[in-house]
Design a protein around this motif. Sequence first.
Motif, PDB file in Angstrom:
ATOM      1  N   ALA A 179       0.829  -1.336  -0.065  1.00 46.70           N
ATOM      2  CA  ALA A 179       0.227   0.106  -0.045  1.00 46.70           C
ATOM      3  C   ALA A 179       0.810   1.346  -0.060  1.00 46.70           C
ATOM      4  O   ALA A 179       0.296   2.539  -0.183  1.00 46.70           O
ATOM      5  CB  ALA A 179      -0.758  -0.063   1.402  1.00 46.70           C
ATOM      6  N   ILE A 180       2.015   1.151   0.278  1.00 50.18           N
ATOM      7  CA  ILE A 180       3.031   2.299   0.337  1.00 50.18           C
ATOM      8  C   ILE A 180       3.684   2.510  -1.059  1.00 50.18           C
ATOM      9  O   ILE A 180       4.216   1.599  -1.681  1.00 50.18           O
ATOM     10  CB  ILE A 180       4.295   1.895   1.364  1.00 50.18           C
ATOM     11  CG1 ILE A 180       3.540   1.936   2.665  1.00 50.18           C
ATOM     12  CG2 ILE A 180       5.319   3.166   1.313  1.00 50.18           C
ATOM     13  CD1 ILE A 180       4.808   1.567   3.681  1.00 50.18           C
ATOM     14  N   ASP A 181       3.382   3.749  -1.344  1.00 45.37           N
ATOM     15  CA  ASP A 181       3.909   4.379  -2.727  1.00 45.37           C
ATOM     16  C   ASP A 181       5.281   5.077  -2.309  1.00 45.37           C
ATOM     17  O   ASP A 181       5.026   6.673  -1.806  1.00 45.37           O
ATOM     18  CB  ASP A 181       2.986   5.474  -3.265  1.00 45.37           C
ATOM     19  CG  ASP A 181       3.679   5.996  -4.817  1.00 45.37           C
ATOM     20  OD1 ASP A 181       4.720   5.755  -4.691  1.00 45.37           O
ATOM     21  OD2 ASP A 181       2.664   6.386  -5.624  1.00 45.37           O
ATOM     22  N   ARG A 182       6.507   4.748  -2.317  1.00 49.68           N
ATOM     23  CA  ARG A 182       7.562   5.404  -1.749  1.00 49.68           C
ATOM     24  C   ARG A 182       7.772   6.726  -2.454  1.00 49.68           C
ATOM     25  O   ARG A 182       8.357   7.694  -1.936  1.00 49.68           O
ATOM     26  CB  ARG A 182       8.735   4.434  -1.825  1.00 49.68           C
ATOM     27  CG  ARG A 182       8.933   3.229  -0.881  1.00 49.68           C
ATOM     28  CD  ARG A 182      10.008   2.373  -1.123  1.00 49.68           C
ATOM     29  NE  ARG A 182      10.045   1.203  -0.401  1.00 49.68           N
ATOM     30  CZ  ARG A 182       9.517  -0.050  -0.935  1.00 49.68           C
ATOM     31  NH1 ARG A 182       8.952  -0.025  -2.101  1.00 49.68           N
ATOM     32  NH2 ARG A 182       9.498  -1.018  -0.180  1.00 49.68           N
TER      33      ARG A 182
ATOM     34  N   PHE B  18       9.432  -0.416   4.998  1.00 46.15           N
ATOM     35  CA  PHE B  18      10.923   0.229   4.617  1.00 46.15           C
ATOM     36  C   PHE B  18      10.531   1.520   3.388  1.00 46.15           C
ATOM     37  O   PHE B  18      10.229   1.157   2.393  1.00 46.15           O
ATOM     38  CB  PHE B  18      11.764  -0.806   3.994  1.00 46.15           C
ATOM     39  CG  PHE B  18      12.228  -1.774   5.092  1.00 46.15           C
ATOM     40  CD1 PHE B  18      12.699  -1.649   6.238  1.00 46.15           C
ATOM     41  CD2 PHE B  18      11.575  -3.211   4.809  1.00 46.15           C
ATOM     42  CE1 PHE B  18      12.933  -2.419   7.293  1.00 46.15           C
ATOM     43  CE2 PHE B  18      11.683  -4.156   5.604  1.00 46.15           C
ATOM     44  CZ  PHE B  18      12.342  -3.762   6.981  1.00 46.15           C
ATOM     45  N   LEU B  19      11.079   2.545   3.913  1.00 42.52           N
ATOM     46  CA  LEU B  19      10.594   3.835   3.030  1.00 42.52           C
ATOM     47  C   LEU B  19      11.571   4.268   2.366  1.00 42.52           C
ATOM     48  O   LEU B  19      11.670   4.060   0.996  1.00 42.52           O
ATOM     49  CB  LEU B  19      10.146   4.989   4.019  1.00 42.52           C
ATOM     50  CG  LEU B  19       8.771   4.461   4.863  1.00 42.52           C
ATOM     51  CD1 LEU B  19       8.350   5.647   5.873  1.00 42.52           C
ATOM     52  CD2 LEU B  19       7.649   4.017   4.103  1.00 42.52           C
ATOM     53  N   PHE B  20      12.620   5.127   2.866  1.00 41.90           N
ATOM     54  CA  PHE B  20      13.680   5.474   1.984  1.00 41.90           C
ATOM     55  C   PHE B  20      14.838   5.989   2.934  1.00 41.90           C
ATOM     56  O   PHE B  20      14.775   5.859   4.227  1.00 41.90           O
ATOM     57  CB  PHE B  20      13.281   7.013   1.482  1.00 41.90           C
ATOM     58  CG  PHE B  20      12.957   7.998   2.382  1.00 41.90           C
ATOM     59  CD1 PHE B  20      13.646   8.995   2.924  1.00 41.90           C
ATOM     60  CD2 PHE B  20      11.314   8.220   2.856  1.00 41.90           C
ATOM     61  CE1 PHE B  20      13.234   9.872   3.903  1.00 41.90           C
ATOM     62  CE2 PHE B  20      10.909   9.023   3.586  1.00 41.90           C
ATOM     63  CZ  PHE B  20      11.899   9.972   4.266  1.00 41.90           C
ATOM     64  N   GLN B  21      16.092   5.866   2.243  1.00 42.16           N
ATOM     65  CA  GLN B  21      17.394   6.358   3.039  1.00 42.16           C
ATOM     66  C   GLN B  21      17.376   8.006   3.021  1.00 42.16           C
ATOM     67  O   GLN B  21      17.030   8.734   2.243  1.00 42.16           O
ATOM     68  CB  GLN B  21      18.558   6.002   2.266  1.00 42.16           C
ATOM     69  CG  GLN B  21      19.658   5.764   3.092  1.00 42.16           C
ATOM     70  CD  GLN B  21      19.764   4.585   4.154  1.00 42.16           C
ATOM     71  OE1 GLN B  21      19.091   3.878   4.014  1.00 42.16           O
ATOM     72  NE2 GLN B  21      20.670   4.812   4.971  1.00 42.16           N
ATOM     73  N   LEU B  22      17.510   8.424   4.303  1.00 41.29           N
ATOM     74  CA  LEU B  22      17.560   9.860   4.525  1.00 41.29           C
ATOM     75  C   LEU B  22      18.659  10.511   3.753  1.00 41.29           C
ATOM     76  O   LEU B  22      19.669  10.209   4.022  1.00 41.29           O
ATOM     77  CB  LEU B  22      17.327  10.017   5.977  1.00 41.29           C
ATOM     78  CG  LEU B  22      16.990  11.377   6.555  1.00 41.29           C
ATOM     79  CD1 LEU B  22      15.616  11.922   6.310  1.00 41.29           C
ATOM     80  CD2 LEU B  22      17.373  11.422   8.160  1.00 41.29           C
TER      81      LEU B  22
END
Length: 498
Positions: free
Chosen positions: A292-295, A463-467
Amino acid sequence: MSKLVKLTLAAALATALSPAVTLSSAFAAKTSLIMGMVLEPPHLDPTAGAPAAIDEIVYANVFEGLTRINDKGEVKPALAESWTISEDGLEYTFKLRSGAKFHDGTALDAGDVKFSLDRARADGSTNAQKALFADIKSVDVVDDTTVKVTLSSPAGSFLFNMGWGDAVIVAPESADGNKANPVGTGPFKFSRWAKGSALDLVRNEDYWGDKVALEKATFRFIADPAAALSAMLAGDVDAFANFPAPESIPQLEADPRFKVVIGSTEGETILSTNNAKPPFDDIRVRRAIAHAIDRKAIIDGAMFGLGTPIGTHFAPHHPAYVDLVNAYPYDPAKAKALLAEAGHGDGIKATLKLPPPSYARRGGEIIASQLREVGIDLEIIPVEWGVWVPEVFKGKDYDLTIVSHTEPMDIGIYARDDYYFNYKSEAFNATMANLNAEVNPEKRYALMMEGQKQLSQDAVNGFLFQLAKAGVWNAKINGLWENSPVQANDLTGVSWSD
């Protein structure tokens, strides 16, 4: 020439010379720095707290370890000028710096090292990274400047671990007071803390190594992104190592007064999930969230394009990184099907506790909207760090939260029994145990890759993104880190151009 004429001429010369003197002073290199920070630390003891803001002030500046991590992520000597390792990899003998002193004037000796390491690994330790010291079997004082650390099994990351902020060396005479009055061995000394506003460090004139160029460094706490931009434009702060308003980066890039550097960090930004709490203890629900996550929408909407998508808990710049972003492609229909299969066709209600950083607050709104589309209705609860740490991180009282884990090479946190994810996997634990015992780099990389795949397979977190590290500072400043291999605002090499 009369006395009156002489006096008049002297006055005229003084007047004529004064602009030159003033001009020379105006162009002299500055010896102070005002660094903007988004978050204020709860205290200043890196051996007794998890928040990155602690290390961002004191690491390498106030406190030092046996080793240190430089701006390239390399292990370098610090309070230990050298070391030898036994053939079996179990004994590390460290030779300490001669003449190193704590800020209260007490001399550093091997007893301080033994005290620090034994304290960090003790049963009642409050060290947030106690696992770093789990392999230590004993710490022995050989003489005043020599200490021997014996491990229970070989640990390929031991020297790196000793370079974390959690492993800095403290003295028994001052350790209990380090939260409010930090006493280290570093090139800066603590001076003043105006809670809610700013904190001052001053140069340590008795430092064992080379003196730093800065005589004073001020950390000013500015949480609001708009206020951060205003402070930079007005010159109220000289630098932001981590600028909190990515939408303003183009404006600052176009201003010749500033240097903008987009670097990398160790910050895996994740939708942390309580794996032990229904319905998130069901892998189908966690996989539904992953689909469901759109990174891209999160990175574009919350970070204005600054960030690298990730599919597991590992930094993309590391040579052992496995790209698992497409393991769970954005697929709302698949997410709904998985929820229905798990018995939640009518939807789920849960809470999303969001700490202060803009990536969490802004990203949380977007994620809540995305999950709502598949039937997961989230109540957003903004919390301050003073609530998040005891309630979420320590108390595990949460459903979902968003945070960036900025500790270096921290995939091993998923093997901790008491960690706030509440993730349990014998297979993953075995992989981490093998990794910890392995010293061969190629074999270590293979185990790191295996661990990444296991976390993805189990959909432990979102897991989303590398800051990204969006650094903005006065164009005349030299020596600030462009990347963040560890949590640090290392000012030891900072200076101003004339």
